[in-house]
Design an enzyme around this catalytic site. Structure first.
Site, mmCIF file in Angstrom:
data_model
loop_
_atom_site.group_PDB
_atom_site.id
_atom_site.type_symbol
_atom_site.label_atom_id
_atom_site.label_comp_id
_atom_site.label_asym_id
_atom_site.label_seq_id
_atom_site.Cartn_x
_atom_site.Cartn_y
_atom_site.Cartn_z
ATOM 1 C CE1 TYR A 39 22.148 -35.569 35.947
ATOM 2 C CE2 TYR A 39 21.028 -37.028 37.481
ATOM 3 C CZ TYR A 39 21.330 -35.746 37.041
ATOM 4 O OH TYR A 39 20.797 -34.652 37.680
ATOM 5 N NE ARG A 77 16.809 -43.146 43.701
ATOM 6 C CZ ARG A 77 16.365 -41.944 44.035
ATOM 7 N NH1 ARG A 77 16.984 -40.865 43.617
ATOM 8 N NH2 ARG A 77 15.310 -41.807 44.808
ATOM 9 C CD GLN A 104 22.466 -41.485 43.439
ATOM 10 O OE1 GLN A 104 22.608 -40.263 43.501
ATOM 11 N NE2 GLN A 104 21.326 -42.072 43.109
HETATM 12 C C1 FMN Z 1 17.496 -31.238 46.434
HETATM 13 C C2 FMN Z 1 17.354 -32.556 45.718
HETATM 14 C C3 FMN Z 1 18.481 -33.190 45.243
HETATM 15 C C4 FMN Z 1 18.391 -34.454 44.616
HETATM 16 N N1 FMN Z 1 19.545 -35.104 44.228
HETATM 17 C C5 FMN Z 1 19.471 -36.383 43.797
HETATM 18 C C6 FMN Z 1 20.663 -37.139 43.605
HETATM 19 O O1 FMN Z 1 21.790 -36.683 43.856
HETATM 20 N N2 FMN Z 1 20.521 -38.418 43.154
HETATM 21 C C7 FMN Z 1 19.289 -38.970 42.895
HETATM 22 O O2 FMN Z 1 19.222 -40.142 42.488
HETATM 23 N N3 FMN Z 1 18.151 -38.268 43.100
HETATM 24 C C8 FMN Z 1 18.211 -37.012 43.563
HETATM 25 N N4 FMN Z 1 17.047 -36.336 43.860
HETATM 26 C C9 FMN Z 1 15.754 -37.016 43.703
HETATM 27 C C10 FMN Z 1 15.282 -37.602 45.038
HETATM 28 O O3 FMN Z 1 16.159 -38.636 45.483
HETATM 29 C C11 FMN Z 1 13.865 -38.202 44.934
HETATM 30 O O4 FMN Z 1 13.837 -39.163 43.905
HETATM 31 C C12 FMN Z 1 12.766 -37.150 44.677
HETATM 32 O O5 FMN Z 1 12.963 -36.006 45.473
HETATM 33 C C13 FMN Z 1 11.377 -37.728 44.985
HETATM 34 O O6 FMN Z 1 11.304 -38.209 46.323
HETATM 35 P P1 FMN Z 1 10.441 -37.431 47.473
HETATM 36 O O7 FMN Z 1 9.048 -37.272 46.899
HETATM 37 O O8 FMN Z 1 10.465 -38.314 48.675
HETATM 38 O O9 FMN Z 1 11.088 -36.088 47.689
HETATM 39 C C14 FMN Z 1 17.118 -35.065 44.439
HETATM 40 C C15 FMN Z 1 15.975 -34.398 44.906
HETATM 41 C C16 FMN Z 1 16.080 -33.178 45.553
HETATM 42 C C17 FMN Z 1 14.832 -32.504 46.078
#
Ligand code: FMN
Length: 365
Positions: free
Chosen positions: A178, A225, A97
């Protein structure tokens, strides 16, 4: 059909439909290159149908927390090469990404004290943890029209370095407020040139970046995304359904590998449409005929439901993958999941990163 049914994404045959969502974990070196520890973490999770790496900055102007990931210099590419090799060695597939923070860059870490950049001079709401503690997001400098090709070129350079690193493809981070999202949405883009105004103009920046990434990787190794429901840090749009359906249709014409939709960023919630923001997923599904990944608070049952209903082809899991390296196997066996420790999401070295036990490790212990 369920999450364990194989699926084709671009040229890749995925053994299952469980995607590891991109997650910043801040374990890179001080020079923002990935390392052996980062590679071990991703390789532990290589049974996912597709691993998507944390967002890597495409530019020195996209700077935030210490030990964050970047992919704009040769040494970054060398670091990500360790990751790609180790994931492939473990039998997996991995997309990188790439992103630009835009107005959400840390003002205290900007090169030469420059202002963060954005579509328009509108600050994100809230605060960022800077070098000397919490400080408000800066009012960004609106990019001059003539500067935009240079930023598109930074994305092209990042895609080239990802390819050189041996990545299977790139995911363009158009979500979570972003820079790409800042251009797409009417609340952060009030430009009057060809990159602002109607959605055809606001999407131009993303489409130019997409075309640049396609020129590097080919159309079927580029994903995008979106997070139409995200409101974090004040990102907003007057008509998210129209905005994201337009963008998805334009990506459909380009025949990219997939679109990845975050429906909700609140864990535990599968959908976050409210009275004023209807669900974007059905419109996106119509506009984009290729593989569609959904994400946001899913568990196995909800994921299977989304796939069976035909609304999605794959489901990405974020937090569950932090604490369960063998999430795929656990889901297959309906085994309990390890809880995740939020205090080590962005710090802690190997702790809370590579030390979560898999079931096999437990059995043999
Ligand atoms: C620690 C952490 C870091 C994240 N970093 C990114 C990232 O670098 N890029 C991104 O698109 N989303 C990022 N997210 C969002 C996650 O990809 C995801 O959309 C969000 O946690 C919801 O999914 P889940 O319910 O399965 O956790 C991050 C989430 C967490 C918890």
């Amino acid at each position: 059909m369920d999450i364990f049914s194989p699926v084709r994404v671009g040229p890749l045959e995925l053994p299952n439909r469980i995607v590891m969502a991109p997650m910043a974990r801040a374990r890179c070196n001080a020079d923002n290159a990935a390392n052996e520890l980062v590679a071990e973490y991703y390789a532990q999770r290589a049974s996912a149908g597709l691993v998507i790496t944390e967002a890597g900055s495409v530019s020195p102007n996209s700077v935030s927390r210490a030990n964050g990931a970047a992919i704009y210099r040769e040494h970054h590419s060398a670091g990500w090469h360790i990751v790609a090799d180790k994931v492939h060695g473990a039998g997996g597939r991995v997309f990188q990404q790439i992103y630009h923070l835009g107005r959400k860059a840390d003002p205290s870490r900007m090169p030469g004290g420059a202002q963060p950049l954005s579509a328009s001079a509108i600050a994100a709401k809230g605060q960022i943890n800077g070098l000397n503690g919490m400080l408000p997001f800066a009012v960004p400098r609106a990019l001059e029209t003539a500067e935009i090709p240079g930023v598109v070129d930074e994305f092209r350079n990042a895609a080239e370095l990802s390819k050189k690193a041996g990545m299977d493809g790139v995911e363009l981070h158009g979500a979570n407020g972003y820079l790409i999202d800042q251009f797409l949405r009417s609340g952060s883009n009030v430009r009057t040139d060809a990159y602002g105004g109607p959605i055809g103009n606001r999407a131009r920046f993303l489409m130019e970046i997409t075309d640049a990434a396609i020129a590097v990787f080919g159309r079927d190794r580029v994903g995008v995304r979106f997070a139409p429901h995200a409101t974090a840090d004040g990102i907003a749009d007057a008509d998210p359904v129209a905005t994201f359906a337009y963008a998805a249709a334009a990506l459909n014409e380009r025949g990219i590998a997939y679109v990845h939709l975050i429906e909700s960023i609140r864990p535990g919630l599968r959908q976050s449409p409210s009275a004023d923001v209807p669900a974007v997923l059905p419109a996106l599904r119509k506009a984009f005929t290729g593989p569609l990944i959904v994400n946001g608070g899913y568990d196995k049952a909800a994921a299977n439901e989304a796939i069976a209903s035909g609304l999605a082809d794959l489901v990405a899991f974020a937090v569950p993958f932090i604490s369960n390296p063998d999430l795929v196997e656990r889901m297959a066996q309906d085994a309990p999941l390890n809880p995740a420790d939020a205090t080590t999401f962005y710090e802690g070295g190997a702790k809370g990163y590579t030390d979560y036990p898999s079931m096999r490790a437990k059995v043999s212990a």
